[in-house]
Design a protein around this motif. Structure first.
Motif, PDB file in Angstrom:
ATOM      1  N   MET A   1      18.369 -28.609   2.646  1.00 61.74           N
ATOM      2  CA  MET A   1      17.540 -29.774   2.904  1.00 61.74           C
ATOM      3  C   MET A   1      16.555 -29.458   4.014  1.00 61.74           C
ATOM      4  SD  MET A   1      18.813 -33.595   3.827  1.00 61.74           S
ATOM      5  CE  MET A   1      17.751 -34.857   3.229  1.00 61.74           C
ATOM      6  N   SER A   2      15.298 -29.774   3.760  1.00 63.10           N
ATOM      7  CA  SER A   2      14.300 -29.486   4.787  1.00 63.10           C
ATOM      8  C   SER A   2      14.263 -30.601   5.830  1.00 63.10           C
ATOM      9  CB  SER A   2      12.922 -29.293   4.142  1.00 63.10           C
ATOM     10  OG  SER A   2      12.521 -30.481   3.504  1.00 63.10           O
ATOM     11  N   GLU A   3      13.624 -30.313   6.917  1.00 57.27           N
ATOM     12  CA  GLU A   3      13.514 -31.231   8.045  1.00 57.27           C
ATOM     13  C   GLU A   3      12.669 -32.445   7.677  1.00 57.27           C
ATOM     14  OE1 GLU A   3      13.875 -31.613  12.474  1.00 57.27           O
ATOM     15  OE2 GLU A   3      14.674 -30.081  11.152  1.00 57.27           O
ATOM     16  N   LYS A   4      13.084 -33.623   8.138  1.00 57.10           N
ATOM     17  CA  LYS A   4      12.279 -34.819   7.927  1.00 57.10           C
ATOM     18  C   LYS A   4      11.290 -34.953   9.078  1.00 57.10           C
ATOM     19  CE  LYS A   4      15.272 -37.500   4.947  1.00 57.10           C
ATOM     20  NZ  LYS A   4      15.799 -38.839   4.673  1.00 57.10           N
ATOM     21  N   PHE A  69      16.179 -49.686  11.591  1.00 57.21           N
ATOM     22  CA  PHE A  69      17.342 -49.361  10.775  1.00 57.21           C
ATOM     23  C   PHE A  69      17.523 -47.852  10.668  1.00 57.21           C
ATOM     24  CE2 PHE A  69      15.606 -53.280   8.853  1.00 57.21           C
ATOM     25  CZ  PHE A  69      16.729 -54.073   8.753  1.00 57.21           C
ATOM     26  N   GLN A  70      18.747 -47.432  10.342  1.00 62.56           N
ATOM     27  CA  GLN A  70      18.986 -46.049   9.941  1.00 62.56           C
ATOM     28  C   GLN A  70      19.741 -46.063   8.621  1.00 62.56           C
ATOM     29  OE1 GLN A  70      21.642 -43.353  12.141  1.00 62.56           O
ATOM     30  NE2 GLN A  70      20.266 -41.681  11.609  1.00 62.56           N
ATOM     31  N   TRP A  71      19.225 -45.292   7.656  1.00 64.09           N
ATOM     32  CA  TRP A  71      19.906 -45.177   6.371  1.00 64.09           C
ATOM     33  C   TRP A  71      21.261 -44.528   6.574  1.00 64.09           C
ATOM     34  CZ3 TRP A  71      18.099 -48.234   2.947  1.00 64.09           C
ATOM     35  CH2 TRP A  71      16.731 -48.473   2.824  1.00 64.09           C
ATOM     36  N   ASP A  76      25.097 -40.072   7.969  1.00 67.82           N
ATOM     37  CA  ASP A  76      26.198 -39.211   7.532  1.00 67.82           C
ATOM     38  C   ASP A  76      25.840 -37.734   7.656  1.00 67.82           C
ATOM     39  OD1 ASP A  76      27.650 -41.478   6.959  1.00 67.82           O
ATOM     40  OD2 ASP A  76      27.371 -41.348   4.777  1.00 67.82           O
ATOM     41  N   GLU A  77      24.549 -37.415   7.508  1.00 67.27           N
ATOM     42  CA  GLU A  77      24.096 -36.029   7.633  1.00 67.27           C
ATOM     43  C   GLU A  77      23.779 -35.654   9.078  1.00 67.27           C
ATOM     44  OE1 GLU A  77      20.941 -35.046   4.905  1.00 67.27           O
ATOM     45  OE2 GLU A  77      21.872 -36.211   3.304  1.00 67.27           O
TER      46      GLU A  77
END
Length: 129
Positions: A1-4, A69-71, A76-77
């Motif tokens: 997974m790449s950086e957001k 908010f945070q998803w 979790d990641e």
């Protein structure tokens, strides 16, 4: 997974700040423009779209100003990402704008911004802006 990557958007909205805050901070308000339906369970907002659901934890809520908010998947990641919707009033003109702060992967940035544009257009239609 790449950086957001963090990005910010600004949308002018012709509305009172109290109406806007209700639309961005309550399950009933968010279900009118942000998702097909929204349920509230404690500090968790559960968003429903086309048969799928995502949960976001309420991080901060500043009455009349902003909501963050945070998803759950990002939490979790271990990601430090969030999305924030803030109301900004211009001191000189009293123009009202919504400031969106969000995170997306670099290759999904255009799609993420377009999604917010569509969501805010839905909001404007609901409030008659």
């Amino acid at each position: 997974m790449s950086e957001k990557v963090k990005y910010e958007l600004e949308f002018e909205v012709k509305s009172s700040t109290s109406v806007l805050f209700n639309m961005i901070s309550t399950a009933s308000g968010l279900s009118e423009w942000f998702a097909d339906d929204v349920n509230l369970k404690g500090d968790n907002f559960i968003f429903f779209w086309d048969g799928s659901e995502e949960t976001a934890k309420l991080i901060t809520k500043k009455k009349g100003e902003s909501i963050k908010f945070q998803w759950e998947d990002d939490a979790d990641e271990g990601l430090k990402t969030y999305f924030e919707i803030a109301i900004k009033v211009d001191d000189l003109t009293n123009d009202v704008a919504l400031m969106i702060t969000d995170f997306a992967e670099e290759d999904e940035m255009d799609e993420a911004k377009l999604l917010w544009e569509n969501q805010i257009n839905d909001l404007k239609m609901v409030i008659g802006s």
